[in-house]
Design a protein around this motif. Structure first.
Motif, mmCIF file in Angstrom:
data_model
loop_
_atom_site.group_PDB
_atom_site.id
_atom_site.type_symbol
_atom_site.label_atom_id
_atom_site.label_comp_id
_atom_site.label_asym_id
_atom_site.label_seq_id
_atom_site.Cartn_x
_atom_site.Cartn_y
_atom_site.Cartn_z
ATOM 1 N N LEU B 53 31.362 -10.608 -54.548
ATOM 2 C CA LEU B 53 31.484 -11.323 -53.274
ATOM 3 C C LEU B 53 31.191 -10.403 -52.103
ATOM 4 O O LEU B 53 30.547 -10.803 -51.129
ATOM 5 C CB LEU B 53 32.876 -11.940 -53.143
ATOM 6 N N THR B 54 31.655 -9.136 -52.190
ATOM 7 C CA THR B 54 31.400 -8.200 -51.096
ATOM 8 C C THR B 54 29.895 -7.977 -50.936
ATOM 9 O O THR B 54 29.362 -8.010 -49.815
ATOM 10 C CB THR B 54 32.078 -6.845 -51.378
ATOM 11 N N ILE B 55 29.209 -7.756 -52.059
ATOM 12 C CA ILE B 55 27.763 -7.502 -51.967
ATOM 13 C C ILE B 55 27.046 -8.715 -51.391
ATOM 14 O O ILE B 55 26.188 -8.592 -50.506
ATOM 15 C CB ILE B 55 27.195 -7.150 -53.352
ATOM 16 N N MET B 56 27.450 -9.899 -51.861
ATOM 17 C CA MET B 56 26.804 -11.114 -51.362
ATOM 18 C C MET B 56 27.047 -11.282 -49.870
ATOM 19 O O MET B 56 26.138 -11.601 -49.104
ATOM 20 C CB MET B 56 27.316 -12.334 -52.124
ATOM 21 N N GLY B 57 28.289 -11.042 -49.459
ATOM 22 C CA GLY B 57 28.634 -11.171 -48.049
ATOM 23 C C GLY B 57 27.836 -10.201 -47.200
ATOM 24 O O GLY B 57 27.282 -10.568 -46.163
ATOM 25 N N LEU B 140 7.365 -12.108 -41.544
ATOM 26 C CA LEU B 140 8.564 -11.254 -41.566
ATOM 27 C C LEU B 140 9.769 -12.046 -42.061
ATOM 28 O O LEU B 140 10.538 -11.576 -42.911
ATOM 29 C CB LEU B 140 8.852 -10.727 -40.157
ATOM 30 N N ASP B 141 9.930 -13.257 -41.526
ATOM 31 C CA ASP B 141 11.060 -14.103 -41.928
ATOM 32 C C ASP B 141 11.029 -14.321 -43.429
ATOM 33 O O ASP B 141 12.053 -14.236 -44.105
ATOM 34 C CB ASP B 141 10.984 -15.468 -41.233
ATOM 35 N N GLY B 142 9.835 -14.598 -43.949
ATOM 36 C CA GLY B 142 9.694 -14.866 -45.377
ATOM 37 C C GLY B 142 10.165 -13.694 -46.217
ATOM 38 O O GLY B 142 10.937 -13.863 -47.157
ATOM 39 N N SER B 143 9.731 -12.473 -45.854
ATOM 40 C CA SER B 143 10.116 -11.325 -46.677
ATOM 41 C C SER B 143 11.610 -11.052 -46.547
ATOM 42 O O SER B 143 12.265 -10.637 -47.512
ATOM 43 C CB SER B 143 9.298 -10.089 -46.311
ATOM 44 N N LEU B 144 12.175 -11.328 -45.362
ATOM 45 C CA LEU B 144 13.620 -11.148 -45.184
ATOM 46 C C LEU B 144 14.381 -12.110 -46.095
ATOM 47 O O LEU B 144 15.330 -11.722 -46.778
ATOM 48 C CB LEU B 144 13.995 -11.404 -43.722
ATOM 49 N N ILE B 145 13.915 -13.366 -46.146
ATOM 50 C CA ILE B 145 14.591 -14.358 -46.996
ATOM 51 C C ILE B 145 14.537 -13.919 -48.452
ATOM 52 O O ILE B 145 15.532 -13.977 -49.172
ATOM 53 C CB ILE B 145 13.934 -15.740 -46.852
ATOM 54 N N VAL B 146 13.373 -13.441 -48.883
ATOM 55 C CA VAL B 146 13.242 -13.036 -50.276
ATOM 56 C C VAL B 146 14.232 -11.931 -50.603
ATOM 57 O O VAL B 146 14.947 -11.996 -51.610
ATOM 58 C CB VAL B 146 11.793 -12.593 -50.590
ATOM 59 N N SER B 147 14.311 -10.904 -49.737
ATOM 60 C CA SER B 147 15.194 -9.784 -50.073
ATOM 61 C C SER B 147 16.658 -10.200 -49.998
ATOM 62 O O SER B 147 17.463 -9.834 -50.851
ATOM 63 C CB SER B 147 14.920 -8.587 -49.162
ATOM 64 N N ARG B 148 16.999 -11.020 -49.004
ATOM 65 C CA ARG B 148 18.394 -11.445 -48.864
ATOM 66 C C ARG B 148 18.811 -12.304 -50.056
ATOM 67 O O ARG B 148 19.848 -12.084 -50.677
ATOM 68 C CB ARG B 148 18.552 -12.246 -47.568
ATOM 69 N N ALA B 149 17.945 -13.272 -50.402
ATOM 70 C CA ALA B 149 18.295 -14.183 -51.493
ATOM 71 C C ALA B 149 18.330 -13.453 -52.822
ATOM 72 O O ALA B 149 19.231 -13.655 -53.635
ATOM 73 C CB ALA B 149 17.295 -15.335 -51.541
ATOM 74 N N LEU B 150 17.367 -12.555 -53.044
ATOM 75 C CA LEU B 150 17.361 -11.855 -54.324
ATOM 76 C C LEU B 150 18.532 -10.900 -54.438
ATOM 77 O O LEU B 150 19.101 -10.725 -55.515
ATOM 78 C CB LEU B 150 16.054 -11.085 -54.501
ATOM 79 N N GLY B 151 18.912 -10.266 -53.311
ATOM 80 C CA GLY B 151 20.072 -9.381 -53.334
ATOM 81 C C GLY B 151 21.322 -10.125 -53.734
ATOM 82 O O GLY B 151 22.053 -9.704 -54.645
ATOM 83 N N SER B 152 21.574 -11.278 -53.112
ATOM 84 C CA SER B 152 22.795 -12.021 -53.477
ATOM 85 C C SER B 152 22.675 -12.602 -54.873
ATOM 86 O O SER B 152 23.662 -12.667 -55.606
ATOM 87 C CB SER B 152 23.135 -13.127 -52.474
ATOM 88 N N LEU B 274 27.742 1.765 -53.731
ATOM 89 C CA LEU B 274 26.714 0.769 -53.440
ATOM 90 C C LEU B 274 26.952 0.118 -52.077
ATOM 91 O O LEU B 274 26.018 -0.070 -51.288
ATOM 92 C CB LEU B 274 26.710 -0.299 -54.547
ATOM 93 N N ILE B 275 28.214 -0.177 -51.800
ATOM 94 C CA ILE B 275 28.538 -0.799 -50.510
ATOM 95 C C ILE B 275 28.208 0.161 -49.371
ATOM 96 O O ILE B 275 27.593 -0.221 -48.361
ATOM 97 C CB ILE B 275 30.031 -1.216 -50.480
ATOM 98 N N VAL B 276 28.575 1.444 -49.543
ATOM 99 C CA VAL B 276 28.241 2.443 -48.528
ATOM 100 C C VAL B 276 26.726 2.505 -48.361
ATOM 101 O O VAL B 276 26.202 2.553 -47.236
ATOM 102 C CB VAL B 276 28.798 3.830 -48.936
ATOM 103 N N GLY B 277 26.005 2.460 -49.489
ATOM 104 C CA GLY B 277 24.543 2.507 -49.445
ATOM 105 C C GLY B 277 23.964 1.353 -48.653
ATOM 106 O O GLY B 277 23.031 1.518 -47.862
ATOM 107 N N MET B 278 24.565 0.164 -48.856
ATOM 108 C CA MET B 278 24.048 -1.008 -48.151
ATOM 109 C C MET B 278 24.275 -0.891 -46.651
ATOM 110 O O MET B 278 23.394 -1.217 -45.841
ATOM 111 C CB MET B 278 24.703 -2.286 -48.695
ATOM 112 N N VAL B 279 25.485 -0.427 -46.280
ATOM 113 C CA VAL B 279 25.752 -0.263 -44.846
ATOM 114 C C VAL B 279 24.822 0.806 -44.276
ATOM 115 O O VAL B 279 24.271 0.665 -43.171
ATOM 116 C CB VAL B 279 27.235 0.100 -44.618
#
Lengths: 259, 285
Positions: B53-57, B140-152, B274-279
């Motif tokens: 949940l933290t990673i998804m958030g 740009l929006d498209g690539s952002l959506i891909v990375s956000r959706a794939l990450g979660s 991983l969380i530190v890495g994401m921030v």
């Protein structure tokens, strides 16, 4: 006589629609290269921007609360309904996991919510559908938790509500059972797709032609797959209600489905 | 004639559902199998769910291309090295989601309009009265959506592949989710498998008698037979289950012994990292 003729004409229309669905499905077995994907259902995890994701969670919340209270009452008054509840939930899961891809950030598939709506009414289906959606995120990696609100609003709440109040309640004692069951399942299905389309078009309006532009594009794409699918689901639901009438008459009467 | 037609129609619908149902069952068994056999099975499900949940958030709130990429990579490493899930399996599931997303973002990146969108677009094409185009921003929006959706999605896959559903239902019990909901959930979970199993069993019984080999019409007829029996059969099985439960004093709550959960320090460390890495990725971009 006239009624009989109408009925066969109806079957003919159904036949043509189903056959086109059949072809569409057969094509999706060997699709062109850019469609060769394993389809995912509903709006995918993380697809919606955070604001919209939160917004749809908030929209779904009151319906969940209402549904939860109805569910609790139903189980206190008629604990033996537990099984039928589970079965209807399982049915929603199985049916809404049979999917074919669509180009709009969502996918086409039957929803299975028609049956539950007929048996338990729209609010309890809101709960059953949401549980089925959570399971799909966890068991087959379809849909997601962040988009659970949006998917619930379309599949578990909006479709059943519209189908129940606009189709099932007015029709159930005024039309043949098969017709009202069929239409309820069909309308629940189509409404779900109109809502999903609206959700995606709202979150991603076309930069050139705006919300209306993307809405019309998405509706056009959905209509091709969703109308035949809705008809197929309608027929399946009629079959199952027939089967239930034979083997679970007392349960159906107890739920007040038929007089 | 009409009766035949009706029967054939039901057959066509159900035949398709059968085909897809079989595929669904195999993909479900894949995820369920790893959920029960991976090396993190005994680890406290609260830790795994919390991390997911933290990673998804974070993916959703930080909303940057790099954050999503870090999440995908990090979760992948956790799955491979800590849970012992083959990279091929992780890749296959993620690839399916990625290819779907690719399709989905086409819808976002492509603009359709009746007017010429202007020269500021990356490209534009006129087909009849319609203009198709893509703007730089949409790209740009498209690539952002891909990375956000794939990450979660990767985070969700991690939870699905390491934690069986029974553990999650138990987690719900520990975190005071109303028991009514949990009960219905466990029943639905059971019925999903009953429905699918019944479907597969009946189908192989018919197939072993050449039910789908002789003629198209015969195949459709048999599919219709199967479908009308499927639901009744599942219902009868559920009735027997209810009788068995009642005989054992079932009062609406299924109580089972859960395994003793362990704490896996490596998971906590790696998850924290991983969380530190994401921030960090967010600060950089």
């Amino acid at each position: 006589m006239l009624y009989k003729r109408l009925k066969s004409a109806m079957w003919l229309i159904v036949a043509i629609s189903i056959l086109s669905a059949h072809t569409a499905w057969a094509d999706s077995v060997n699709p062109p290269f850019f469609l060769q994907v394993e389809p995912t259902m509903h709006i995918m995890e993380g697809f919606l921007p955070p604001g919209w994701a939160l917004f749809w969670w908030l929209v779904a919340l009151p319906f969940w609360v209402l549904g939860f209270h109805q569910l609790k009452h139903l189980l206190i008054e008629k604990p033996e309904q537990r099984l039928l509840l589970g079965l209807a939930g399982g049915f929603i899961f199985v049916l809404s996991a049979l999917k074919i891809p669509s180009v709009t950030g969502s996918s086409s598939h039957p929803t299975g919510t028609g049956l539950g709506t007929i048996l338990f009414g729209p609010f309890i289906v809101a709960i059953l559908g949401t549980i089925a959606l959570i399971f799909q995120a966890l068991l087959v990696a379809h849909g997601g938790i962040t988009t659970l609100g949006a998917n619930s609003v379309s599949m578990a709440i909006g479709g059943p509500l519209v189908a129940y109040y606009l189709v099932w309640l007015p029709l159930r004692n005024n039309a043949p059972i098969w017709l009202s069951v069929f239409l309820t399942a069909f309308i629940a299905d189509v409404t779900t797709y109109l809502i999903t389309t609206t959700q995606i078009a709202l979150a991603f309006p076309d930069p050139v032609s705006g919300f209306i532009g993307s809405w019309i594009t998405f509706v056009g794409i959905f209509a091709i797959t969703q109308i035949p699918l809705g008809i197929a689901e309608g027929i399946l639901t009629v079959l199952i209600v027939n089967a239930l009438q034979q083997s679970a008459t007392s349960e159906l009467k107890m739920l007040g489905v038929f007089k | 004639m009409q009766k035949h037609l009706a029967f054939a129609l039901r057959g066509i619908v159900l035949w398709e559902i059968l085909k897809i149902g079989t595929a669904l069952l195999s993909s479900m068994h894949l995820i369920d199998r790893y959920a029960y056999t991976n090396r993190l099975r005994q680890v406290n499900s609260a830790h795994k769910a919390g991390l997911t949940l933290t990673i998804m958030g974070l993916c959703l709130i930080l909303n940057k291309l790099l954050v999503g990429l870090v999440a995908i990579g990090g979760v992948g490493l956790l799955g491979i090295f800590l849970a012992g899930i083959p990279a091929k399996v992780l890749g296959r599931i993620l690839l399916a989601e990625a290819s779907f997303l690719f399709l989905a973002t086409i819808g976002v990146m492509l603009s359709v309009s009746l007017h010429d969108p202007g020269v500021t677009m990356l490209w534009r094409v006129q087909v009849g009265p319609l203009w198709f185009s893509t703007s730089y921003q949409a790209m740009l929006d498209g690539s952002l959506i891909v990375s956000r959706a794939l990450g979660s999605a990767a985070a969700m896959n991690f939870l699905a592949l390491t934690t069986p559903l029974v553990d999650l239902i138990d987690l719900g019990r520990r975190s005071h989710v109303p028991p009514v909901l949990l009960d219905i959930s466990s029943l639905i979970y059971r019925y999903i498998f009953i429905l699918l199993d019944t479907l597969i069993r009946k189908r192989s019984a018919q197939e072993s008698r050449l039910g789908y080999q002789t003629s198209y019409l015969r195949a459709m007829h048999n599919a219709a037979l199967l479908a009308s029996q499927l639901f009744i059969d599942a219902f009868r099985r559920s009735e027997r289950l209810q009788t068995a439960l009642d005989a054992r004093g079932y009062n609406g709550e299924l109580r089972v012994l859960m395994p003793d959960y362990q704490t896996e320090p490596r998971l906590l460390w790696a998850g924290g990292l991983l969380i530190v890495g994401m921030v960090g990725a967010w600060l950089v971009s």
